[in-house]
Design a protein around this motif. Structure first.
Motif, PDB file in Angstrom:
ATOM      1  N   VAL A  32     -10.003 -11.658  -6.384  1.00 28.40           N
ATOM      2  CA  VAL A  32      -9.695 -10.222  -6.385  1.00 28.40           C
ATOM      3  C   VAL A  32      -9.094  -9.829  -5.043  1.00 28.40           C
ATOM      4  N   ARG A  33      -9.695 -10.304  -3.940  1.00 31.70           N
ATOM      5  CA  ARG A  33      -9.168 -10.003  -2.613  1.00 31.70           C
ATOM      6  C   ARG A  33      -7.775 -10.601  -2.444  1.00 31.70           C
ATOM      7  N   LEU A  87      -5.512 -11.094  -4.735  1.00 30.78           N
ATOM      8  CA  LEU A  87      -4.546 -10.283  -5.481  1.00 30.78           C
ATOM      9  C   LEU A  87      -4.335  -8.903  -4.847  1.00 30.78           C
ATOM     10  N   ARG A  88      -5.403  -8.319  -4.347  1.00 28.98           N
ATOM     11  CA  ARG A  88      -5.338  -6.967  -3.801  1.00 28.98           C
ATOM     12  C   ARG A  88      -4.839  -6.934  -2.358  1.00 28.98           C
ATOM     13  N   GLU A  89      -5.356  -7.848  -1.523  1.00 22.93           N
ATOM     14  CA  GLU A  89      -5.087  -7.769  -0.093  1.00 22.93           C
ATOM     15  C   GLU A  89      -4.324  -8.958   0.467  1.00 22.93           C
ATOM     16  N   SER A 147     -11.881 -14.841  -2.280  1.00 25.74           N
ATOM     17  CA  SER A 147     -12.073 -14.033  -3.474  1.00 25.74           C
ATOM     18  C   SER A 147     -10.734 -13.871  -4.172  1.00 25.74           C
TER      19      SER A 147
END
Length: 108
Positions: free
Chosen positions: A91-92, A94-96, A89
Motif C-alpha cells: 500500500v505504501r 503504491l501510495r508513496e 508495504s
C-alpha cells in the motif's frame, strides 16, 4: 450421486515417478528451509521442471529459475539483512513510492 475413486491410475502405479512440482509457501523465515528442500531433492535425484513459490517462497523459486545454485542462494541468505524489508508495504509502495527510508522513484 457418484463419488470419484481415489485409486492410483495403473500407469502411475507401475512407473518410476521421480518428477514433482515443489510448492514453496510464504514467509521469510522459511527461506532457508526452501533452499534446503531444493538441495535435498537434488541429493535424492528427484527432478522438477516447475517450481512454484508464494510470497517468500517466490524469492527462492525466482533465484532458482534464474540459475542460482543452492550454495549461491545460501550465501545470499546469509549476507542479506532481512530486517530491511520489515517496513515494506505494498500500500505504501503504491501510495508513496515505498518505504519512508528509501526512495524508490526519482523525480525530475
Amino acid at each position: 450421486m457418484q463419488v470419484a475413486s481415489a485409486a492410483i491410475p495403473n500407469n502411475l502405479a507401475t512407473s518410476d515417478l521421480t518428477q514433482i512440482v515443489p510448492i514453496f509457501s510464504g514467509g521469510g523465515t522459511r527461506l532457508s528451509a526452501h533452499i534446503g528442500i531444493i538441495k535435498a531433492l537434488h541429493d535424492m535425484k528427484i527432478g522438477f521442471d516447475t517450481l512454484v513459490g508464494v510470497s517468500g517462497g517466490s524469492i527462492i523459486a525466482s533465484l532458482y529459475a534464474k540459475g542460482y545454485s543452492v550454495e549461491q542462494m545460501r550465501e545470499l541468505a546469509l549476507v542479506t539483512d532481512f530486517k530491511q524489508f520489515t517496513e515494506f508495504s505494498l500500500v505504501r509502495l503504491l501510495r508513496e513510492g515505498g518505504s519512508p527510508q528509501v526512495m524508490y522513484f526519482k523525480t525530475g
